[in-house]
Write a protein that holds these residues in place. Sequence first.
Motif, short mmCIF file in Angstrom:
data_model
loop_
_atom_site.label_atom_id
_atom_site.label_comp_id
_atom_site.label_asym_id
_atom_site.label_seq_id
_atom_site.Cartn_x
_atom_site.Cartn_y
_atom_site.Cartn_z
N GLU B 73 22.51 2.83 35.68
CA GLU B 73 23.53 2.04 34.99
C GLU B 73 23.16 1.80 33.54
O GLU B 73 22.01 2.01 33.14
CB GLU B 73 23.72 0.69 35.70
N ALA B 76 23.95 -3.14 29.85
CA ALA B 76 24.66 -4.40 30.13
C ALA B 76 24.51 -4.81 31.59
O ALA B 76 24.27 -5.99 31.90
CB ALA B 76 26.13 -4.26 29.77
N ILE B 77 24.63 -3.84 32.50
CA ILE B 77 24.53 -4.16 33.93
C ILE B 77 23.11 -4.60 34.27
O ILE B 77 22.90 -5.54 35.03
CB ILE B 77 24.92 -2.93 34.78
N SER B 80 22.56 -8.02 33.05
CA SER B 80 23.30 -8.95 33.91
C SER B 80 22.49 -9.30 35.15
O SER B 80 22.37 -10.46 35.51
CB SER B 80 24.63 -8.34 34.36
N THR B 84 20.70 -12.93 36.31
CA THR B 84 20.95 -13.66 37.57
C THR B 84 19.63 -14.02 38.24
O THR B 84 19.48 -15.11 38.78
CB THR B 84 21.79 -12.83 38.57
N PHE B 87 18.15 -16.87 36.36
CA PHE B 87 18.89 -18.09 36.69
C PHE B 87 18.39 -18.69 38.00
O PHE B 87 18.08 -19.88 38.10
CB PHE B 87 20.38 -17.73 36.80
N VAL B 90 14.90 -20.16 37.58
CA VAL B 90 14.91 -21.47 36.89
C VAL B 90 15.40 -22.55 37.85
O VAL B 90 14.81 -23.63 37.95
CB VAL B 90 15.82 -21.40 35.63
N MET B 91 16.47 -22.26 38.56
CA MET B 91 17.05 -23.25 39.47
C MET B 91 16.02 -23.72 40.50
O MET B 91 15.86 -24.91 40.74
CB MET B 91 18.25 -22.65 40.23
N PHE B 94 12.72 -25.45 38.75
CA PHE B 94 12.91 -26.80 38.19
C PHE B 94 12.83 -27.87 39.28
O PHE B 94 12.38 -28.97 39.03
CB PHE B 94 14.25 -26.89 37.45
N ILE B 95 13.33 -27.53 40.47
CA ILE B 95 13.28 -28.52 41.55
C ILE B 95 11.85 -28.73 42.00
O ILE B 95 11.38 -29.87 42.16
CB ILE B 95 14.14 -28.09 42.75
N TRP B 97 9.28 -28.33 40.37
CA TRP B 97 8.57 -28.93 39.29
C TRP B 97 8.86 -30.43 39.21
O TRP B 97 7.97 -31.22 38.95
CB TRP B 97 9.02 -28.10 38.10
N ASP B 98 10.10 -30.80 39.56
CA ASP B 98 10.42 -32.23 39.63
C ASP B 98 9.61 -32.90 40.74
O ASP B 98 9.00 -33.94 40.54
CB ASP B 98 11.93 -32.40 39.87
N VAL B 99 9.58 -32.23 41.91
CA VAL B 99 8.87 -32.81 43.05
C VAL B 99 7.38 -32.93 42.74
O VAL B 99 6.74 -33.93 43.06
CB VAL B 99 9.10 -31.95 44.32
N PHE B 101 5.84 -33.52 40.01
CA PHE B 101 5.47 -34.60 39.09
C PHE B 101 5.94 -35.97 39.55
O PHE B 101 5.74 -36.95 38.85
CB PHE B 101 6.04 -34.32 37.69
#
Lengths: 557, 102
Positions: B73, B76-77, B80, B84, B87, B90-91, B94-95, B97-99, B101
């Motif tokens: 491909e 761009a693909i 993309s 994802t 993303f 990170v999602m 981050f959780i 990492w919150d727990v 600390f």
Amino acid sequence: MDAIGMVKRQSFYETPSPAGLKGIWAWLLTRDHKRLALMYLWAIMLWLCIALLIGLSLRIELMWPGGTIMKAETYNAMFTLHGVIMIFLFVIPAIPAVFGNFFLPIQIGADDVFFPRLNLMSWYLFMFGGGFAIISLFSGKGFPDTGWTFYVPFSVTTKTNVSLTVTAAFILGMSSMLTGLNFITTVHRMRTKGMGWMQIPLFTWSLYATAWVQLLATPVISITFVLVILERFLRIGLFDPAKGGDPLLYQHLFWMYSHPAVYIMVLPGMGVVSEIIPIFSRKSIFGYKAIVYSSLAIAIAGSLVWAHHMFTSGISDVSIFVFSLLTYLVAIPSAVKVFSWVSTMYKGSIQMTPPLLLALAFIYLFSVGGLTGLLLGAAGTNVYVHDTQFVVSHFHFTMFGGTGFAFFAALHFWWPKMFGLMYNMKRAYIAVILTTIGFIFHFIPMMILGLMGMPRRYFDYLPQYATGNFLAGFGGFMIIAGVGLMFTNLLLSFREKNLAADDPWGGTTLEWSIPSPPPLHNFVGVPEVKSFPYDFSMVGKDAAPTIQTRETDERTS
Amino acid sequence: MEKEAGTGQPEERMHVTGYRELLAIIMALLALTGITVAVSYVHLGFFNVPIALFVASIKSSLVLLFFMHLKYEGRAIKISLLSTIAFLFVMISFIFWDVAFR
């Protein structure tokens, strides 16, 4: 050709797609992006009217202390309903589903979206989701009463029919995702020859950035809703500390979608404003690339700030610090847009029209919403105003003052193109002014009430909050009157039949180069792509655009 | 086949993968599945899960690259897909990492 030599122009209304379908079936089974956009339009406007009236009932209830027109339980159900309908059935889909579907393919010189059948399926999912939401109200033990956030542990213990409501939101999420997927693919694969990335109109750019957020963030909320249902039926304990779960996990998952969703809601609105401002300033948009990159930056940075909704929930101090910092970063691309719009108007040849007035109201109201957001993004002040009417007011400034007004602006801007009809300008101005003043009357008192300490979602209040609540209720009536007049005026255009010209505003993007309303196949030949989409040097010699209407209907002459 | 020859973007190029290549990928996937199963019988303590995840990542990469044609491909693909994954990373992080600390 007809008898007097004029080209007979058949609009998409007269040409069903697929061919051969008649009557209602030409709509219900259509794959034409324009028909689907209009089907979304009527459905979404219906939902908006319902949610506005529910909102008014809440404000009437709060106009005087104590119970006035409903009981406390009904009040809980009403604000849940208002939130769920407004968010999932109006604000999220409004601009992408209606104007995105109609204009994205046209703006990039395409015949349709890449997956027309999937587009039809998205509409059905939207309608089924809405239907499920209604059924959930009247089944089970009473109206859902959790608020649109469905926070645990209440949402997994309440006896009301939360399971069906979140199922409805799940289905609506699928519709949103598929629309996003369709738009991304369409922008990548169906741009007409010669249209590079930097020749794409800004509205399409904003939809493209939005579509990525729709595609990436929506699955998170869908899975979260499934977890809520599993919790309700199986008591797994994912969010229950007694079983090793974490109630904050729900809030993380919920806001992981729902904060980016705020940008799903507002980015297309910003795209609409970026189309309107240059046309009525008769001036090329200032900072085209800056606006493009700021759309992408908002989409990316906006996905990393979700925990600012959780500053008082017990998350770690390190998280609060980082999320607060990231929240402030989102202000930068948002400000880039606002400055670009204002700079576009600077020394422009401005002609006031209802779409421009609405776009200006958007800039003002959204800026107030954005700036009050800084108070919420800062961890210190957030603790003070958390869960107060201030938050509700801030949120409505961005969502209604932002997306709502952008939706109205888009309606007035593209109405002549979609229907080939021009509406009454005078009535439109009165409606816009009434709605804007009503909005300020409604939400400024709420902001002050919040700073005074009045909590959100409360059925009753202390005597010191009475004046503010009464004023807010008064503003609510003005909003309803304004929006009522606005919609009536638009609908009256069908009766008054004041035909709009193909390019009534003197626009430069591709949708203004085709007939109003457009034919089934948007372009007869290969559309001519300009090296810059907002080049006004080529459109007439007039310093200011003139609003053009047609004397006769060429389509039937 | 794509719907319309629109932009002539590199993403629109077609690629037909030969049977030999596909067969090689299937064999590799089966072999890696065998490794995952085999490793699960060896007690490596903390490393059991990371190794299983590593092997699974190689397998999903093979599927993405060859079966889903990502290798052929346009840029761009590929960007993309990588965004994802970023993303998702990170999602989830981050959780955690919150727990960590809290």
